[in-house]
Design a protein around this motif. Structure first.
Motif, PDB file in Angstrom:
ATOM      1  N   LEU A  22      30.390   7.197  81.939  1.00 26.45           N
ATOM      2  CA  LEU A  22      29.628   5.976  81.664  1.00 26.45           C
ATOM      3  C   LEU A  22      28.125   6.253  81.744  1.00 26.45           C
ATOM      4  N   VAL A  23      27.693   7.001  82.772  1.00 24.51           N
ATOM      5  CA  VAL A  23      26.271   7.303  82.947  1.00 24.51           C
ATOM      6  C   VAL A  23      25.760   8.169  81.801  1.00 24.51           C
ATOM      7  N   ILE A  24      26.539   9.178  81.414  1.00 25.81           N
ATOM      8  CA  ILE A  24      26.126  10.054  80.320  1.00 25.81           C
ATOM      9  C   ILE A  24      26.035   9.264  79.014  1.00 25.81           C
ATOM     10  N   GLY A  25      26.986   8.354  78.792  1.00 26.02           N
ATOM     11  CA  GLY A  25      26.934   7.506  77.593  1.00 26.02           C
ATOM     12  C   GLY A  25      25.664   6.673  77.557  1.00 26.02           C
ATOM     13  N   ALA A  26      25.276   6.121  78.710  1.00 25.36           N
ATOM     14  CA  ALA A  26      24.047   5.316  78.781  1.00 25.36           C
ATOM     15  C   ALA A  26      22.815   6.179  78.536  1.00 25.36           C
ATOM     16  N   ILE A  27      22.794   7.390  79.111  1.00 24.89           N
ATOM     17  CA  ILE A  27      21.652   8.294  78.916  1.00 24.89           C
ATOM     18  C   ILE A  27      21.524   8.687  77.440  1.00 24.89           C
ATOM     19  N   LEU A  28      22.661   8.963  76.803  1.00 23.33           N
ATOM     20  CA  LEU A  28      22.640   9.317  75.381  1.00 23.33           C
ATOM     21  C   LEU A  28      22.084   8.173  74.537  1.00 23.33           C
ATOM     22  N   ALA A  29      22.447   6.945  74.890  1.00 22.82           N
ATOM     23  CA  ALA A  29      21.941   5.789  74.149  1.00 22.82           C
ATOM     24  C   ALA A  29      20.424   5.679  74.287  1.00 22.82           C
ATOM     25  N   VAL A  30      19.924   5.848  75.520  1.00 23.10           N
ATOM     26  CA  VAL A  30      18.473   5.792  75.751  1.00 23.10           C
ATOM     27  C   VAL A  30      17.768   6.930  75.017  1.00 23.10           C
ATOM     28  N   LEU A  31      18.376   8.123  75.032  1.00 23.13           N
ATOM     29  CA  LEU A  31      17.809   9.274  74.336  1.00 23.13           C
ATOM     30  C   LEU A  31      17.692   8.997  72.840  1.00 23.13           C
ATOM     31  N   GLU A  32      18.751   8.425  72.268  1.00 16.96           N
ATOM     32  CA  GLU A  32      18.743   8.122  70.833  1.00 16.96           C
ATOM     33  C   GLU A  32      17.674   7.092  70.490  1.00 16.96           C
ATOM     34  N   ILE A  33      17.530   6.070  71.337  1.00 15.69           N
ATOM     35  CA  ILE A  33      16.526   5.032  71.077  1.00 15.69           C
ATOM     36  C   ILE A  33      15.116   5.628  71.154  1.00 15.69           C
ATOM     37  N   SER A  34      14.856   6.454  72.162  1.00 13.80           N
ATOM     38  CA  SER A  34      13.524   7.034  72.325  1.00 13.80           C
ATOM     39  C   SER A  34      13.189   7.985  71.179  1.00 13.80           C
ATOM     40  N   LEU A  35      14.189   8.741  70.692  1.00 11.45           N
ATOM     41  CA  LEU A  35      13.948   9.675  69.604  1.00 11.45           C
ATOM     42  C   LEU A  35      13.866   8.984  68.247  1.00 11.45           C
TER      43      LEU A  35
END
Length: 343
Positions: free
Chosen positions: A39-52
């Protein structure tokens, strides 16, 4: 619409995606701690995608504002399907299938049963992806700055010089090829041919999309004088979206080798990019903030250079995201200051 309404569906998808990530972690690890880590990794990936991808939303909005409303809706509906399923699932599978000379079904089995081998193959294709995506995005950025019709400058010294070069036919192609050759000769002999071939493919793809776009849109204009940015612009935006996605897809493997968790996290991020694009177009944010699109295209240029540099050394995705966010933030501040002084 208030700003919060644009993000209603992204919030729903976020909730469903995180639940699915937790369930996936439970199925694979069989423990609550493992499920929570997914769950945490999924959330981090989402934030990473938004920032990029925030610059992606601005560039999309810059193109969409001149498109026919029908094609705007088509891109914002069909385009998100291609972005989520095409680039986040089908694209990695296609890369593995080609690199390992196996079928797509075997690639799926490899992703499920041998995720480390799957990630290793994806990482092996990083050089080609960086060269292709970097070349395409650099052409996008230079085409924006080397436009003789562009009449607003943010960094005047740089942009006036680039615009003056627009009178020289094909100068942006020459600049990109010079940069590609420079990186090619400095790469190890075992990698130089791969880099050069992928970069040339990226350049040809950009030119082909531009050519097809002009032909298709010209035909629509003949049939309907009011036609603005139809199928050609749609295809251009799809390829542009794909190029922006390369960095995030490859970078995601630094956090997890699970294809389905990557698809969940990056898919959540893609929904926010779509919502930001829609908000920028409908609220005409681009016209309210004079230099915002300049910051986005500078961010695209920086991303292209970083993708080239990544062919020689690793650069953390957080640096890419921060640089893009800083450039867009500075352009936003400059726009606010301009609006205050213009009153």
């Amino acid at each position: 619409m208030t700003a919060i309404k644009y993000f209603r569906w992204p919030f729903i998808v976020t909730a469903l995606g995180l639940v699915l990530a937790y369930w996936l972690g439970w199925q694979i690890t069989g423990t609550g701690a493992g499920a929570l880590s997914f769950l945490v990794i999924g959330a981090i990936l989402a934030v990473l995608e938004i920032s990029l991808s925030f610059d992606n939303a601005i560039v999309n909005a810059n193109k969409l504002r001149d498109m026919d409303p029908l094609w705007q809706r088509r891109f914002l509906t069909w385009g998100i399907i291609v972005a989520v399923f095409g680039m986040r699932i089908i694209f990695p599978l296609a890369v593995v299938s080609i690199a390992a000379s196996i079928g797509p079904i075997e690639a799926i089995r490899l992703a499920i049963h041998h995720p480390h081998d799957y990630a290793h193959i994806m990482e092996g294709a990083h050089l080609s992806i960086s060269a292709f995506g970097g070349t395409f995005l650099m052409m996008v950025a230079l085409n924006y700055f080397m436009d003789s019709d562009k009449d607003v400058d943010w960094v005047r010294t740089i942009e006036c010089r680039l615009r003056s070069w627009s009178a020289i036919k094909g100068v942006e192609v020459a600049l990109v090829l010079m940069l590609v050759i420079g990186f090619t000769v400095n790469l190890p002999a075992a990698h130089s041919a791969t880099f050069l071939f992928a970069a040339i493919c990226g350049l040809l793809t950009y030119l082909a999309v531009e050519l097809v776009g002009h032909v298709l849109d010209a035909r629509e204009a003949v049939n309907c004088a009011a036609a603005r940015g139809g199928l050609g612009a749609f295809l251009y935006l799809e390829v542009l979206d794909a190029s922006f996605s390369f960095d995030g897809v490859i970078g995601a493997f630094a956090l997890t080798q699970n294809l389905f968790l990557i698809a969940i996290g990056l898919g959540i991020g893609a929904m926010y990019v779509r919502a930001m694009t829609l908000m920028l177009v409908e609220r005409q944010t681009m016209t309210q903030f004079r230099f915002l699109e300049h910051g986005a295209f500078y961010s695209v240029l920086v991303l292209a250079v970083i993708m080239f540099i990544q062919s020689m050394t690793d650069i953390p995705e957080v640096i890419t995201g921060l640089l893009g966010a800083c450039l867009i933030g500075l352009s936003l501040i400059s726009s606010i200051r301009y609006n205050r002084t213009a009153k």
